[in-house]
Scaffold this motif. Structure first.
Motif, PDB file in Angstrom:
ATOM      1  N   GLY A 192       0.751  -1.253   0.000  1.00  0.00           N
ATOM      2  CA  GLY A 192       0.000   0.000   0.000  1.00  0.00           C
ATOM      3  C   GLY A 192       0.775   1.293   0.000  1.00  0.00           C
ATOM      4  N   TYR A 193       2.088   1.244   0.055  1.00  0.00           N
ATOM      5  CA  TYR A 193       2.876   2.482   0.013  1.00  0.00           C
ATOM      6  C   TYR A 193       3.013   2.960  -1.421  1.00  0.00           C
ATOM      7  N   ASP A 194       3.121   4.275  -1.579  1.00  0.00           N
ATOM      8  CA  ASP A 194       3.233   4.875  -2.904  1.00  0.00           C
ATOM      9  C   ASP A 194       4.149   6.083  -2.816  1.00  0.00           C
ATOM     10  N   HIS A 195       4.638   6.535  -3.969  1.00  0.00           N
ATOM     11  CA  HIS A 195       5.486   7.723  -3.970  1.00  0.00           C
ATOM     12  C   HIS A 195       5.139   8.679  -5.100  1.00  0.00           C
ATOM     13  N   VAL A 196       3.856   8.686  -5.479  1.00  0.00           N
ATOM     14  CA  VAL A 196       3.412   9.598  -6.526  1.00  0.00           C
ATOM     15  C   VAL A 196       3.321  11.024  -5.976  1.00  0.00           C
ATOM     16  N   ARG A 197       2.615  11.189  -4.876  1.00  0.00           N
ATOM     17  CA  ARG A 197       2.504  12.520  -4.258  1.00  0.00           C
ATOM     18  C   ARG A 197       3.680  12.742  -3.311  1.00  0.00           C
ATOM     19  N   ARG A 198       4.104  13.977  -3.170  1.00  0.00           N
ATOM     20  CA  ARG A 198       5.259  14.311  -2.341  1.00  0.00           C
ATOM     21  C   ARG A 198       5.110  13.809  -0.898  1.00  0.00           C
ATOM     22  N   ALA A 199       3.940  14.018  -0.285  1.00  0.00           N
ATOM     23  CA  ALA A 199       3.724  13.593   1.101  1.00  0.00           C
ATOM     24  C   ALA A 199       3.816  12.071   1.221  1.00  0.00           C
ATOM     25  N   ASP A 200       3.232  11.355   0.261  1.00  0.00           N
ATOM     26  CA  ASP A 200       3.306   9.891   0.267  1.00  0.00           C
ATOM     27  C   ASP A 200       4.744   9.423   0.065  1.00  0.00           C
ATOM     28  N   ARG A 201       5.464  10.129  -0.812  1.00  0.00           N
ATOM     29  CA  ARG A 201       6.848   9.778  -1.099  1.00  0.00           C
ATOM     30  C   ARG A 201       7.694   9.884   0.167  1.00  0.00           C
ATOM     31  N   ALA A 202       7.490  10.947   0.944  1.00  0.00           N
ATOM     32  CA  ALA A 202       8.259  11.135   2.181  1.00  0.00           C
ATOM     33  C   ALA A 202       8.005   9.995   3.165  1.00  0.00           C
ATOM     34  N   VAL A 203       6.754   9.590   3.280  1.00  0.00           N
ATOM     35  CA  VAL A 203       6.411   8.490   4.188  1.00  0.00           C
ATOM     36  C   VAL A 203       7.062   7.195   3.705  1.00  0.00           C
ATOM     37  N   MET A 204       6.909   6.898   2.415  1.00  0.00           N
ATOM     38  CA  MET A 204       7.465   5.662   1.879  1.00  0.00           C
ATOM     39  C   MET A 204       8.985   5.640   2.017  1.00  0.00           C
ATOM     40  N   GLU A 205       9.628   6.769   1.738  1.00  0.00           N
ATOM     41  CA  GLU A 205      11.089   6.828   1.846  1.00  0.00           C
ATOM     42  C   GLU A 205      11.555   6.599   3.278  1.00  0.00           C
ATOM     43  N   ARG A 206      10.832   7.133   4.258  1.00  0.00           N
ATOM     44  CA  ARG A 206      11.197   6.917   5.667  1.00  0.00           C
ATOM     45  C   ARG A 206      11.072   5.438   6.037  1.00  0.00           C
ATOM     46  N   VAL A 207       9.959   4.829   5.652  1.00  0.00           N
ATOM     47  CA  VAL A 207       9.741   3.414   5.960  1.00  0.00           C
ATOM     48  C   VAL A 207      10.781   2.559   5.244  1.00  0.00           C
ATOM     49  N   GLU A 208      11.014   2.852   3.974  1.00  0.00           N
ATOM     50  CA  GLU A 208      11.982   2.077   3.192  1.00  0.00           C
ATOM     51  C   GLU A 208      13.393   2.219   3.767  1.00  0.00           C
ATOM     52  N   SER A 209      13.768   3.406   4.139  1.00  0.00           N
ATOM     53  CA  SER A 209      15.089   3.645   4.707  1.00  0.00           C
ATOM     54  C   SER A 209      15.271   2.884   6.020  1.00  0.00           C
ATOM     55  N   ALA A 210      14.275   2.954   6.891  1.00  0.00           N
ATOM     56  CA  ALA A 210      14.347   2.246   8.175  1.00  0.00           C
ATOM     57  C   ALA A 210      14.401   0.739   7.945  1.00  0.00           C
ATOM     58  N   LEU A 211      13.613   0.251   7.012  1.00  0.00           N
ATOM     59  CA  LEU A 211      13.582  -1.174   6.709  1.00  0.00           C
ATOM     60  C   LEU A 211      14.928  -1.627   6.146  1.00  0.00           C
ATOM     61  N   TRP A 212      15.487  -0.846   5.231  1.00  0.00           N
ATOM     62  CA  TRP A 212      16.766  -1.200   4.621  1.00  0.00           C
ATOM     63  C   TRP A 212      17.886  -1.167   5.668  1.00  0.00           C
ATOM     64  N   HIS A 213      17.834  -0.194   6.556  1.00  0.00           N
ATOM     65  CA  HIS A 213      18.833  -0.136   7.625  1.00  0.00           C
ATOM     66  C   HIS A 213      18.748  -1.403   8.485  1.00  0.00           C
ATOM     67  N   THR A 214      17.555  -1.821   8.822  1.00  0.00           N
ATOM     68  CA  THR A 214      17.359  -3.045   9.597  1.00  0.00           C
ATOM     69  C   THR A 214      17.826  -4.261   8.817  1.00  0.00           C
ATOM     70  N   ALA A 215      17.587  -4.263   7.507  1.00  0.00           N
ATOM     71  CA  ALA A 215      17.935  -5.405   6.658  1.00  0.00           C
ATOM     72  C   ALA A 215      19.442  -5.665   6.639  1.00  0.00           C
ATOM     73  N   GLN A 216      20.237  -4.648   6.906  1.00  0.00           N
ATOM     74  CA  GLN A 216      21.687  -4.817   6.901  1.00  0.00           C
ATOM     75  C   GLN A 216      22.136  -5.862   7.929  1.00  0.00           C
ATOM     76  N   PHE A 217      21.298  -6.150   8.904  1.00  0.00           N
ATOM     77  CA  PHE A 217      21.645  -7.087   9.963  1.00  0.00           C
ATOM     78  C   PHE A 217      20.969  -8.448   9.783  1.00  0.00           C
ATOM     79  N   TRP A 218      20.314  -8.677   8.634  1.00  0.00           N
ATOM     80  CA  TRP A 218      19.582  -9.923   8.420  1.00  0.00           C
ATOM     81  C   TRP A 218      20.455 -11.063   7.928  1.00  0.00           C
ATOM     82  N   ASP A 219      21.611 -10.773   7.434  1.00  0.00           N
ATOM     83  CA  ASP A 219      22.457 -11.851   6.870  1.00  0.00           C
ATOM     84  C   ASP A 219      23.058 -12.742   7.897  1.00  0.00           C
TER      85      ASP A 219
END
Length: 130
Positions: free
Chosen positions: A103-130
């Motif tokens: 359900g995340y999207d990045h078409v509108r600026r506000a949605d993009r900011a939310v998605m980027e924050r979630v994606e960044s936090a998730l990717w940071h966490t993923a660095q420790f999954w290996d």
């Protein structure tokens, strides 16, 4: 030439990402396609006649998936050659595609900011999954 992609690692990242996001009981299909295949998908689903790195396609409720009790969210298509050429990370793009399917999207600026924050936090966490 693209780096070797680990199917096991992709499955592990996708499952861990969904768990981190509190999304359970779902299934997502992942396909690796050529640049030309991605160009065709991009033209078909987005009206753009060029290859791209990742496309997420939501499942249609009219298409049953009787082989599993899980809810099928859709498909993620990744283009390993395109991704390698653009020096991108296929696992990070896998997570990006999954965010779209839940359900995340990045078409509108506000949605993009939310998605980027979630994606960044998730990717940071993923660095420790290996």
């Amino acid at each position: 030439m693209p780096r070797r992609v680990s199917e096991a690692k992709m499955k592990r990242y996708l499952r861990r990402a969904l768990d981190e996001l509190g999304v359970f009981g779902v299934r997502i299909a992942v396909f690796l396609v050529s640049d030309e295949g991605m160009r065709d998908l991009n033209r078909r689903f987005r009206g753009k006649d060029s290859p791209t790195n990742v496309i997420s396609v939501e499942s249609s409720p009219e298409v049953p998936h009787p082989d599993t009790p899980l809810t099928h969210l859709g498909e993620i298509y990744l283009a390993p050659e395109y991704i390698a050429t653009h020096n991108e990370n296929i696992y990070q793009l896998l997570l990006h595609g999954a965010l779209h399917l839940i359900g995340y999207d990045h078409v509108r600026r506000a949605d993009r900011a939310v998605m980027e924050r979630v994606e960044s936090a998730l990717w940071h966490t993923a660095q420790f999954w290996d």
